[in-house]
Design a protein around this motif. Structure first.
Motif, PDB file in Angstrom:
ATOM      1  N   ARG A 112      14.783 -42.089  25.500  1.00  0.00           N
ATOM      2  CA  ARG A 112      15.340 -40.661  26.021  1.00  0.00           C
ATOM      3  C   ARG A 112      16.837 -40.736  26.280  1.00  0.00           C
ATOM      4  O   ARG A 112      17.451 -39.935  25.579  1.00  0.00           O
ATOM      5  N   ASP A 113      17.166 -41.717  27.125  1.00  0.00           N
ATOM      6  CA  ASP A 113      18.378 -41.655  27.547  1.00  0.00           C
ATOM      7  C   ASP A 113      19.427 -42.169  26.310  1.00  0.00           C
ATOM      8  O   ASP A 113      20.626 -41.513  26.236  1.00  0.00           O
ATOM      9  N   GLU A 114      19.016 -43.033  25.476  1.00  0.00           N
ATOM     10  CA  GLU A 114      19.812 -43.345  24.480  1.00  0.00           C
ATOM     11  C   GLU A 114      20.009 -42.366  23.299  1.00  0.00           C
ATOM     12  O   GLU A 114      21.233 -42.054  22.953  1.00  0.00           O
ATOM     13  N   LEU A 115      19.121 -41.632  23.255  1.00  0.00           N
ATOM     14  CA  LEU A 115      19.195 -40.413  22.309  1.00  0.00           C
ATOM     15  C   LEU A 115      20.161 -39.611  22.785  1.00  0.00           C
ATOM     16  O   LEU A 115      20.986 -38.946  22.154  1.00  0.00           O
ATOM     17  N   ILE A 116      20.200 -39.222  24.284  1.00  0.00           N
ATOM     18  CA  ILE A 116      20.907 -38.288  24.725  1.00  0.00           C
ATOM     19  C   ILE A 116      22.286 -38.773  24.600  1.00  0.00           C
ATOM     20  O   ILE A 116      23.629 -38.039  24.143  1.00  0.00           O
ATOM     21  N   ARG A 117      22.741 -40.050  24.680  1.00  0.00           N
ATOM     22  CA  ARG A 117      23.955 -40.806  24.721  1.00  0.00           C
ATOM     23  C   ARG A 117      24.646 -40.610  23.436  1.00  0.00           C
ATOM     24  O   ARG A 117      25.771 -40.320  23.149  1.00  0.00           O
ATOM     25  N   ARG A 118      23.575 -41.017  22.352  1.00  0.00           N
ATOM     26  CA  ARG A 118      24.353 -40.782  21.000  1.00  0.00           C
ATOM     27  C   ARG A 118      24.567 -39.549  20.600  1.00  0.00           C
ATOM     28  O   ARG A 118      25.533 -39.247  19.770  1.00  0.00           O
ATOM     29  N   PHE A 119      23.632 -38.384  20.844  1.00  0.00           N
ATOM     30  CA  PHE A 119      24.009 -37.158  20.578  1.00  0.00           C
ATOM     31  C   PHE A 119      25.339 -36.642  21.339  1.00  0.00           C
ATOM     32  O   PHE A 119      26.081 -35.969  20.512  1.00  0.00           O
ATOM     33  N   GLU A 167       8.061 -27.538  30.794  1.00  0.00           N
ATOM     34  CA  GLU A 167       8.837 -27.755  31.534  1.00  0.00           C
ATOM     35  C   GLU A 167       9.740 -28.949  30.902  1.00  0.00           C
ATOM     36  O   GLU A 167      10.969 -28.965  31.027  1.00  0.00           O
ATOM     37  N   ASP A 168       9.090 -29.992  30.471  1.00  0.00           N
ATOM     38  CA  ASP A 168       9.888 -31.240  30.087  1.00  0.00           C
ATOM     39  C   ASP A 168      10.384 -30.620  28.535  1.00  0.00           C
ATOM     40  O   ASP A 168      11.584 -31.321  28.288  1.00  0.00           O
ATOM     41  N   ARG A 169       9.862 -29.975  27.721  1.00  0.00           N
ATOM     42  CA  ARG A 169      10.416 -29.562  26.722  1.00  0.00           C
ATOM     43  C   ARG A 169      11.617 -28.569  26.775  1.00  0.00           C
ATOM     44  O   ARG A 169      12.839 -28.793  26.089  1.00  0.00           O
ATOM     45  N   LEU A 170      11.900 -27.786  28.052  1.00  0.00           N
ATOM     46  CA  LEU A 170      12.992 -27.045  28.499  1.00  0.00           C
ATOM     47  C   LEU A 170      14.044 -28.218  28.870  1.00  0.00           C
ATOM     48  O   LEU A 170      15.019 -27.732  28.602  1.00  0.00           O
ATOM     49  N   ARG A 171      13.601 -29.116  29.625  1.00  0.00           N
ATOM     50  CA  ARG A 171      14.781 -30.044  30.074  1.00  0.00           C
ATOM     51  C   ARG A 171      15.390 -30.647  28.949  1.00  0.00           C
ATOM     52  O   ARG A 171      16.409 -30.992  29.118  1.00  0.00           O
ATOM     53  N   GLU A 208       9.532 -46.063  19.628  1.00  0.00           N
ATOM     54  CA  GLU A 208       8.286 -45.678  20.475  1.00  0.00           C
ATOM     55  C   GLU A 208       9.021 -45.105  21.741  1.00  0.00           C
ATOM     56  O   GLU A 208      10.061 -45.451  22.068  1.00  0.00           O
ATOM     57  N   TRP A 209       8.621 -43.768  22.019  1.00  0.00           N
ATOM     58  CA  TRP A 209       9.280 -43.042  23.142  1.00  0.00           C
ATOM     59  C   TRP A 209       9.145 -43.722  24.559  1.00  0.00           C
ATOM     60  O   TRP A 209       8.119 -44.192  24.909  1.00  0.00           O
ATOM     61  N   THR A 210      10.201 -43.847  25.340  1.00  0.00           N
ATOM     62  CA  THR A 210      10.336 -44.637  26.571  1.00  0.00           C
ATOM     63  C   THR A 210      11.483 -43.883  27.209  1.00  0.00           C
ATOM     64  O   THR A 210      12.244 -43.303  26.659  1.00  0.00           O
ATOM     65  N   ILE A 223      16.059 -29.015  16.893  1.00  0.00           N
ATOM     66  CA  ILE A 223      14.758 -28.680  16.986  1.00  0.00           C
ATOM     67  C   ILE A 223      14.020 -30.348  16.874  1.00  0.00           C
ATOM     68  O   ILE A 223      13.445 -30.621  18.059  1.00  0.00           O
ATOM     69  N   ALA A 224      14.581 -30.858  16.030  1.00  0.00           N
ATOM     70  CA  ALA A 224      14.120 -32.248  15.727  1.00  0.00           C
ATOM     71  C   ALA A 224      14.627 -33.112  17.154  1.00  0.00           C
ATOM     72  O   ALA A 224      13.948 -34.111  17.485  1.00  0.00           O
ATOM     73  N   MET A 225      15.987 -33.064  17.472  1.00  0.00           N
ATOM     74  CA  MET A 225      16.445 -33.651  18.604  1.00  0.00           C
ATOM     75  C   MET A 225      15.798 -33.389  19.728  1.00  0.00           C
ATOM     76  O   MET A 225      15.498 -34.471  20.494  1.00  0.00           O
ATOM     77  N   VAL A 226      15.505 -32.299  20.181  1.00  0.00           N
ATOM     78  CA  VAL A 226      14.860 -31.862  21.273  1.00  0.00           C
ATOM     79  C   VAL A 226      13.286 -32.484  21.456  1.00  0.00           C
ATOM     80  O   VAL A 226      12.881 -33.026  22.305  1.00  0.00           O
ATOM     81  N   GLN A 227      12.813 -32.497  20.260  1.00  0.00           N
ATOM     82  CA  GLN A 227      11.406 -33.181  20.175  1.00  0.00           C
ATOM     83  C   GLN A 227      11.441 -34.607  20.459  1.00  0.00           C
ATOM     84  O   GLN A 227      10.664 -35.236  21.239  1.00  0.00           O
ATOM     85  N   LEU A 228      12.411 -35.332  19.777  1.00  0.00           N
ATOM     86  CA  LEU A 228      12.391 -36.737  20.092  1.00  0.00           C
ATOM     87  C   LEU A 228      12.841 -36.876  21.595  1.00  0.00           C
ATOM     88  O   LEU A 228      12.406 -37.887  22.293  1.00  0.00           O
ATOM     89  N   VAL A 229      13.553 -36.237  22.450  1.00  0.00           N
ATOM     90  CA  VAL A 229      14.092 -36.482  23.662  1.00  0.00           C
ATOM     91  C   VAL A 229      12.852 -36.349  24.325  1.00  0.00           C
ATOM     92  O   VAL A 229      12.603 -37.002  25.364  1.00  0.00           O
ATOM     93  N   HIS A 230      12.227 -35.278  24.359  1.00  0.00           N
ATOM     94  CA  HIS A 230      10.999 -35.051  25.298  1.00  0.00           C
ATOM     95  C   HIS A 230       9.901 -35.915  24.973  1.00  0.00           C
ATOM     96  O   HIS A 230       8.807 -36.224  25.756  1.00  0.00           O
TER      97      HIS A 230
END
Length: 208
Positions: A86-93, A142-146, A80-82, A128-135
């Motif tokens: 978001r931070d863990e997805l960025i770290r793993r990537f 704006e959040d999609r861009l971030r 579930e998105w929290t 694209i899939a990664m971006v969608q999971l992060v936002h």
């Protein structure tokens, strides 16, 4: 104890590594299969056993680079998105790309040749899939861009490293201001910190 690596997979990995060396030295378009075979010390026939074309080699590069991304996408889709997710997805990537910096550098330096190739399109779909999971769901533009910028920070770090190296190689070039040149490890660590800073600006989905 057995190993998961076969002689064939090891040979394919060696071909990919040598191809990356030549692509970095000469560019993708300028490198031939003959040159890859010569650098490997094998015949073209032996090379054809594993890869029929340069596009096949690029597909092998994508598969290698995409492994941590695929694992992260599969894991993220079960959560579930929290903000913590978001931070863990960025770290793993960031960690996965840092381990594959030469592969990412290849993509960065050969974008025109790869943009419309099957391998390039596959990698684009993963990003694209990664971006969608992060936002997360219901994100603003704006959040999609971030989210996109947080992930592209890794690519930007490699761009700066290359720029610093090319400036330092110019004969007689003296920079107006001294710029600290980072190692790949330092650049990747900095990229992860900046990616997390950008990601932290993404707002949690509105609760109804």
């Amino acid at each position: 104890m057995g190993t998961t690596h076969s002689p064939r997979s090891d040979t394919r990995a060696r071909i990919v590594a040598v191809a990356l060396e030549l692509f970095a030295e000469q560019g993708y378009e300028q490198t031939s299969l003959r040159e890859i075979a010569d650098r490997l010390g094998v015949t073209k026939a032996a090379l054809y056993y594993h890869f029929k074309t340069k596009d096949d080699i690029v597909h092998g590069i994508v598969q290698s680079m995409a492994a941590p991304i695929d694992e992260t996408i599969a894991w993220g889709r079960e959560q579930e998105w929290t903000p913590a997710l978001r931070d863990e997805l960025i770290r793993r990537f960031a960690a996965g790309m840092s381990e594959r910096a030469p592969l990412l550098r290849f993509f960065h330096e050969n974008q025109p040749a790869l943009r419309d190739s099957p391998a390039g399109l596959e990698f684009k779909e993963r990003m694209i899939a990664m971006v969608q999971l992060v936002h997360g769901p219901d994100a603003t533009f704006e959040d999609r861009l971030r989210a996109a910028m947080s992930l592209f920070t890794i690519n930007s770090a490699l761009f700066l490293i290359k720029q610093d190296a090319s400036e330092g190689q110019k004969p007689g070039h003296v920079p107006e201001h001294a710029v600290p040149v980072a190692t790949v490890e330092e650049a990747m660590a900095a990229a992860q910190r900046v990616a997390l800073e950008i990601g932290a600006l993404i707002s949690p989905p509105a609760r109804v």
